[in-house]
Design an enzyme around this catalytic site. Structure first.
Site, PDB file in Angstrom:
ATOM      1  CG  HIS A 102      33.167  36.392  51.605  1.00 13.54           C
ATOM      2  ND1 HIS A 102      32.783  35.741  52.756  1.00 13.54           N
ATOM      3  CD2 HIS A 102      33.966  37.403  52.019  1.00 13.54           C
ATOM      4  CE1 HIS A 102      33.331  36.330  53.815  1.00 13.54           C
ATOM      5  NE2 HIS A 102      34.052  37.349  53.377  1.00 13.54           N
ATOM      6  CD  GLN A 142      34.879  43.238  60.702  1.00 13.72           C
ATOM      7  OE1 GLN A 142      34.594  43.535  59.557  1.00 13.72           O
ATOM      8  NE2 GLN A 142      35.750  42.281  60.981  1.00 13.72           N
ATOM      9  CD  GLU A 161      39.708  36.557  57.182  1.00 13.71           C
ATOM     10  OE1 GLU A 161      40.228  37.267  56.306  1.00 13.71           O
ATOM     11  OE2 GLU A 161      38.663  36.872  57.783  1.00 13.71           O
ATOM     12  CG  ASP A 165      37.176  39.158  51.625  1.00  9.04           C
ATOM     13  OD1 ASP A 165      36.201  39.652  52.211  1.00  9.04           O
ATOM     14  OD2 ASP A 165      38.160  38.709  52.240  1.00  9.04           O
TER      15      ASP A 165
END
Length: 428
Positions: A56, A151, A212, A308
Site C-alpha cells: 500500500h 481520491q 480510515e 503508505d
C-alpha cells in the site's frame, strides 16, 4: 549454475542452506549443494529472504513534501486538501522524476514490489499516465501495480467513475476507492457495491481505502465483505487501513472478522501512518489507531503491512524501509512474542506478496531469483535491528550492495556482530 549463495539462514529457521541460481530462477535450495557456479558468495549466518513487498503506497504523491505547503494540522483531511491544491500544478515530468527516485531508494532497501494507489480524480489523468510510464521503466528491477484510486470519492467527484474506467482502460491493475470519504454513509456503501461490480465485470482485484477514520460506526468493511461474497470475488479483495476497527466494540468485531474470513477479504494496515493520522481528536486516553492486526492474523485472514506515504502531504517522514514498518507494527500492536514478530516480517514479505498475487515469489526451486540478504540471523533480528540490506538480487543478479554496519550486541548464542569500540586518545 550462474550463482550460488552459500550457508544462508532462511526465514523458516533453516540454517546453512545453499541457494543455487540459473537463468534468473532458483534451481536448488539445500545444504551443501554439490555444484559449481560462475560466482559463489558466502553469506554464512546471514538471513536470505524473498524481497520486501509494499502492499500500500502512494507513488504519485511521494517526495512532494512542502508542495504547495506543509500539513500544519497533521490530519488526514488537511492532507487530502493539500493534495487537491497540488494536483493542478503537477507535471508528468515531476511526477515521473520523484517516482523514479523513490523506486531507486526502494530497490536499495530490498523492496522489489509495490502496489501504488494513483489518484484518478484529475480529468487529465496526468498522474496515471506518469506512473504507467514509471511502471514501464522500472519493470526490469521492480514490480509496480497501480490502483485506480478516486481520491475525492467515486460519487463525490462528478467525473470520478468515468476517469476510473479510463484509467483501467489505460492499464491500471486494480480497482480502488474510498467509501468513508463519500458525502453519506449510504453513498459510501453504494460506492463499495459499484466498485466491486466494476472489478467483477473486468476480472480485476479490488483494494479500497476502507474506514480510515476513528468512527466506530464507519463499517464499510462489512459491505465490502458482503459484496465480495455476493460477486464471488474471494481472494481478490483487500480492505486497506480499517482503522475504525480499532474503535469498534468487541462484540461487533467478533462478528465482523469471521465475515471477512468467510468472504476471503485480505487486510492491509499501515502502522506508521495509522498511528500518526488517527486519534487526532482525542485528548487522553488517545487511541493508537492501527487496526486489529493480531486478531485478524489469528483468524487466518491474510494481513500485510504497508508504508503508505513517504515525504508527502500526509507524512513528512519515511524511507522505503519495510523493516521500519514491521518494527512499528510490533510496537503499536504489542506483538512482541517471537512468533508475532515473525508474522510481522511475513506481513512485509510473503503475506504481502499473496495480496499482490506475485508470480514466482519465494525461496523455492522454480521461483524467481529475487531476494535480499540481510545483516541478521533471523526475522527477529532483522526487525529488531532494521537490518542492513547487504545484497539485493533481481533475477539472480546483484542490483544493490551495502557494507555491513556496526550493530548493537546480539543475544547470547547468536552469531557475533561487529561492535564499535572507542580507544581513549584516538580523537585529536
Amino acid at each position: 549454475m550462474d550463482l550460488i549463495l552459500r550457508h544462508a539462514n532462511l526465514p523458516d529457521g533453516r540454517t546453512g542452506i545453499d541457494i543455487g541460481i540459473e537463468g534468473g530462477r532458483i534451481v536448488a535450495v539445500e545444504p551443501r549443494l554439490a555444484a559449481e557456479a560462475g560466482q559463489e558468495i558466502d553469506v554464512t549466518g546471514r538471513l536470505a529472504a524473498p524481497p520486501f513487498v509494499d502492499s500500500h503506497f502512494h507513488l504519485d504523491a511521494t517526495l512532494s513534501l512542502g508542495l504547495p505547503r506543509l500539513n500544519r494540522s497533521g490530519t488526514l483531511l488537511e492532507g487530502i486538501a493539500l493534495w487537491g491544491e497540488l494536483k493542478p500544478r503537477l507535471t508528468q515530468e515531476a511526477v515521473i522524476a520523484r517516482a523514479l527516485t523513490y523506486c531507486d531508494l526502494a530497490v536499495a532497501q530490498g523492496l522489489l514490489a509495490i502496489r501504488s494507489h494513483v489518484d484518478v480524480c484529475d480529468d487529465r489523468l496526468l498522474a496515471v499516465e506518469a506512473l504507467l510510464e514509471v511502471k514501464r521503466r522500472v519493470a526490469p528491477y521492480l514490480d509496480l501495480q497501480l490502483v485506480a484510486f478516486p481520491q475525492d470519492g467515486l460519487f463525490r467527484s462528478a467525473t470520478a467513475e468515468r476517469n476510473l474506467l479510463r484509467a483501467l482502460d489505460l492499464g491500471a491493475d486494480v480497482v480502488g476507492g474510498i467509501p468513508h470519504f463519500e458525502r453519506t454513509m449510504a453513498d459510501g456503501a453504494a460506492s463499495v457495491r459499484r466498485l466491486c461490480e466494476i472489478a467483477a465485470e473486468r476480472g480485476l482485484p479490488v483494494d479500497l481505502h476502507c474506514d480510515e477514520s476513528d468512527d466506530p460506526l464507519s463499517r464499510h468493511i462489512e459491505t465490502l465483505a458482503a459484496e465480495t461474497h455476493r460477486l464471488g470475488l474471494g481472494g481478490r479483495v483487500t480492505g486497506s487501513h480499517l482503522t475504525s476497527m480499532h474503535s469498534m466494540d468487541n462484540y461487533y468485531v467478533s462478528k465482523l472478522i469471521p465475515l471477512m474470513r468467510e468472504a476471503g477479504v485480505a487486510a492491509i494496515a499501515n502502522p506508521l501512518i495509522n498511528i500518526t493520522l488517527q486519534g487526532r481528536h482525542d485528548s487522553y486516553p488517545k487511541r493508537r489507531g492501527m487496526t486489529r492486526v493480531p486478531e485478524l492474523m489469528a483468524a487466518g485472514i491474510t494481513v500485510a503491512l504497508g508504508q503508505d506515504c513517504v515525504m508527502d502531504p500526509w507524512y513528512a517522514m519515511g524511507s522505503a524501509d519495510m523493516l521500519e514498518v514491521a518494527h512499528m507494527a510490533v510496537h503499536v500492536g504489542q506483538m512482541t512474542a517471537l512468533d508475532a514478530i515473525g508474522r510481522c516480517f511475513a506481513a512485509v514479505t510473503t503475506e504481502a506478496a499473496k495480496i499482490l498475487g506475485l508470480d514466482g515469489y519465494g525461496l523455492a526451486p522454480g521461483c524467481r531469483a529475487d531476494m535480499v540478504v540481510l545483516q541478521a540471523a533471523d526475522p527477529f533480528e532483522a526487525v529488531r535491528l532494521k537490518a542492513t540490506r547487504l545484497l539485493v538480487l533481481r533475477a539472480g543478479r546483484v542490483v544493490a550492495r551495502t557494507p555491513e554496519r556496526a550493530t548493537a550486541l546480539d543475544l547470547p548464542g547468536r552469531p557475533a556482530t561487529v561492535v564499535p569500540t572507542f580507544t581513549p586518545g584516538s580523537i585529536s
